[in-house]
Structure formats: C-alpha cells, structure tokens
Design an enzyme around this catalytic site. Structure first.
Site, PDB file in Angstrom:
ATOM      1  CE1 TYR A   1      -3.168  -2.846   0.068  1.00  0.00           C
ATOM      2  CE2 TYR A   1      -3.856  -2.197   2.257  1.00  0.00           C
ATOM      3  CZ  TYR A   1      -3.999  -3.012   1.149  1.00  0.00           C
ATOM      4  OH  TYR A   1      -4.971  -3.971   1.134  1.00  0.00           O
TER       5      TYR A   1
ATOM      6  CE  LYS B   1       1.193 -17.732  -3.351  1.00  0.00           C
ATOM      7  NZ  LYS B   1       0.375 -18.937  -3.254  1.00  0.00           N
TER       8      LYS B   1
ATOM      9  CG  ASP C   1      -2.160 -20.295  -1.334  1.00  0.00           C
ATOM     10  OD1 ASP C   1      -1.421 -20.353  -0.328  1.00  0.00           O
ATOM     11  OD2 ASP C   1      -1.808 -20.708  -2.450  1.00  0.00           O
TER      12      ASP C   1
ATOM     13  CG  ASP D   1      -7.066  -4.371   3.956  1.00  0.00           C
ATOM     14  OD1 ASP D   1      -8.019  -4.339   4.749  1.00  0.00           O
ATOM     15  OD2 ASP D   1      -6.982  -3.634   2.958  1.00  0.00           O
TER      16      ASP D   1
ATOM     17  CG  ASP E   1     -12.433  -6.957   6.505  1.00  0.00           C
ATOM     18  OD1 ASP E   1     -11.958  -6.447   7.539  1.00  0.00           O
ATOM     19  OD2 ASP E   1     -13.077  -6.318   5.665  1.00  0.00           O
TER      20      ASP E   1
END
Ligand code: NAD
Length: 366
Positions: A141, A189, A221, A245, A249
């Site tokens: 970001y 990852k 994943d 992020d 959620d």
C-alpha cells in the site's frame, strides 16, 4: 495509576457506542482506583461542521499528548461529495499517520451465546479466539515506485519490507502470544515472493528469542481456507499489510457481526483504539447499535496501554455474561427476538463488570 484518554466520538453511531465504552471504563476506574482523565475532541464530519476540517489542530495536539486515543467512528453521507482531504474519513487517516502505530491488532472471538450469528457452522467456530496482528505502515500500500505506465496501458505497485519493519512487528506478535496460548502463525507467500522469504527468515529469527512460543509458517492461500474451516487451530496470526487487510476481515466472520469487533493500533507514539465498524448512518440515533466492539476496545486499552489484564478479562467475561442472559442488540437479534438497546447493553455490561471486580478482588489502589 492514571490514564489520560482522548475520546473522538465522531459521527453517526460513534457517539452512541463511545458513551457505552466510557461508562464501562469509568466502572472499572471506580472499583480499581484508576484515575481516568478523559477529554473529548471533534473529528470527522463533526469536526468539519465545527471547524471546517476533519482533524483540527487542537484535536491532534490533544491526541499526541494523551496515553491513548479512543475513536468511535467517522463518516457522514452529507460529505460524500467533498474532495478527499475534506471528507470525514480523511481525519481518521491523518490521525493514524500522525500517531504512527505500525501494528494493528484485530481480535476475532466466537462468543458462545451468539454462535448462531456467524455464518460459519457453530461446531467449527466454537472456542475460536484469533488475534490478527497486521503490519500497517509498509508493504504494497505504501511501496514506491507506484503509478501508471506512460502509455496508460499498465500500472504498477511495489511490495517492499525491510528486516527492521518485520522484526518490530514480529516482536509484538510473540509478546501477544505470551499473553495468550503461545502460538504464532506467520502468513506469507514465500513460495513465490522474495519479500515473503525475507519475512519468513526474519520472523523465524525473532522467534528464537521466544522459545516458549510455537511458531508456524503458512502460505496465505492455504491459511485463508484453514481460517474458515478450522479457526480454533489459530492463536496469534502475524502478516503483512495487504494479507492482513484481507485476512482480518475474513477472521471477523468468526464473530459474525461488525458490531462485535474491537481493534487497537499500537507501536507508535500513542495507541489508538477503535471499533472496526463505521458510522452506520442507517441506524444512527436509534439507540440500537451494538456497543460491544467499542466496549471491547476498553478491554484492549486496559490490556495494552495500562497492563491491567484482570480488568480486561473482567470486561470480556461481562460481555459474555450479558449475551448469555439473552440480551441482543439489533445486529445480533434473530427474527422474533426482542432487541436490547445500545444503552441497556452498556448498562448491563457496566453492572456485570462492577459486580465481578467487587466480588473477586479487594483493591488497595492500583
Ligand atoms: P458501517 O460499518 O458503518 O456499516 C455497515 C453495516 O453494518 C450497516 O448496515 C450498519 O448498520 C451495520 N453496523 C455497523 N456497525 C454496527 C453496530 N455497531 N451495530 C449494529 N450494526 C452495525 O460501514 P458503511 O456503511 O460502509 O460506512 C458508513 C460510513 O462509515 C461511511 O462514511 C464510511 O466511510 C465510514 N466508515 C468509517 C470507519 C471508521 O470510522 N473506522 C470504518 C468503516 C466505514
């Protein structure tokens, strides 16, 4: 012991849930002798209306001089057409940057009395208690360079982390795990990304300083799938800004409603506590908002800023007790359930906390 707290109630349901959070904080203070000095300041749409900007200078100065900041929520459809710097949400973004917290803590707990609220099967979420520790100031970001190709036919962002950025976050994750079930799952990852390999090496090295904490690494994943199918396998989850992020959620689905979720942003000059939800203009002013996320922030504040884990546990236990009595605010109510008001939920938790603290401990000041 003293706590200098700035409250920024903000907009919509922000003031409603802030009032309930403060009554619980004052209840803890009354029993424990904690001296609480609370000052209120405007932020968001409330601040635009009174001063013209979403984060007035006086508000920021007060926040920077406090031990902690509590924010209700910001956002008001009346300002949706304003340019970004003059939207209520800009006040929150500016505040987060100024306070400088790099670690965002998002607990997601399956509350036994309201397991039915989660869309996940009750037998899967029962007992789940996950803390997502997300890096907040770096990664994709914020990485440079970023932008559009000169011909407009492509775009790019940069994922970059330094060892120092990963180390400071990893320390927080391991320290949190020591206060909980002593398991850290680091999510990356590393099978594809160089940055993730650096992340993994660094977290592993920091982990050597915490031999009493078990460290597991998972690819994002397979972790995402496991979090939804077997959330009780996890305790503290540490991950970067982008994955955090999304995964925080996803973890919220364990609790099942936005209204139940607190958060803390720590590691900077001053810690910031805020419920995860927004200003919910659709239910503002009706006294039906769920204040449990906001009240959960007080538990986080006592745990992290004031190092008062017993009192934090008492708030969490009181919340469970009140839910077990069948009280449900609008977002938790099933068809046909009576809806308990925001203020009645706050009052019930306040009473339960006071009873528990008075019953179990005798205080000689803290
Ligand atoms: P929201 O979180 O405000 O509401 C989403 C839905 O959840 C709504 O139906 C709302 O009624 C419900 N809800 C939220 N909190 C609840 C609670 N405590 N109890 C019961 N129901 C609750 O998100 P939104 O509708 O996308 O955004 C509304 C405004 O809030 C926008 O202006 C947005 O920019 C802002 N916002 C602010 C924050 C923040 O202050 N941290 C976070 C998200 C959104």
């Amino acid at each position: 012991m003293k706590l200098r707290l700035v409250t920024l109630a903000g907009d919509g349901i922000g003031p409603e849930v802030t009032r309930q959070a403060m009554r619980v904080l004052h209840a803890v203070a009354a029993v424990t002798g904690l001296k609480v000095d609370v000052t209120e300041h405007p932020v968001g749409a409330a601040a635009i209306r009174s001063t013209g900007v979403p984060l007035p200078e006086n508000t920021l100065t007060a926040c920077l001089a406090a031990d902690a900041v509590f924010l209700g929520a910001v956002g008001d459809p009346a300002f949706d057409q304003n340019p970004l710097p003059l939207r209520p949400e800009a006040g929150l973004l500016q505040l987060r940057t100024a306070l400088g917290g790099f670690a965002n803590l998002r607990p997601a707990v399956a509350f036994e009395p309201v397991l039915d609220v989660s869309p996940l099967r009750a037998d899967r979420v029962r007992g789940a208690d996950v803390l997502v520790v997300r890096e907040l100031l770096g990664g994709l970001y914020f990485g440079e360079p970023r932008g559009r190709d000169a011909d407009g036919q492509g775009a790019f962002n940069t994922l970059r982390y330094s060892v120092a950025e990963v180390e400071r976050l990893a320390h927080i994750a391991f320290q949190q795990a020591r206060l909980r079930r002593r398991l850290v799952t680091s999510v990356d990852k590393a099978n594809v990304l160089e940055v993730s390999r650096l992340w993994r090496e660094t977290v592993t090295r920091v982990g050597l300083e915490y031999p009493d904490v078990t460290l597991k690494h998972m690819y994002v994943d397979s972790f995402a799938m496991r979090l939804a199918t077997a959330p009780t396998e996890f305790d503290v989850v540490v991950t970067d800004n982008l994955f955090g992020d999304i995964l925080s959620d996803e973890a919220a689905v364990i609790s099942g409603s936005l209204g139940l979720l607190p958060s803390a942003t720590i590691g900077g000059k001053v810690a910031l506590y805020e419920p995860v939800h927004g200003s919910a203009p659709d239910i503002a002013g009706k006294d039906i908002a769920n204040p449990i996320g906001a009240i959960g922030c007080i538990a986080l504040l006592l745990r992290h800023t004031k190092h008062m884990p017993r009192e934090a546990d008492a708030i969490d236990a009181a919340t469970r007790e009140v839910l077990a009595q069948g009280m449900r605010p609008a977002d938790l109510a099933r068809p046909g359930d009576p809806v308990t008001s925001t203020s009645d939920i706050g009052h019930a938790i306040e009473r339960a906390v006071t009873d528990a603290l008075e019953r179990h401990w005798s205080y000689h000041g803290v």
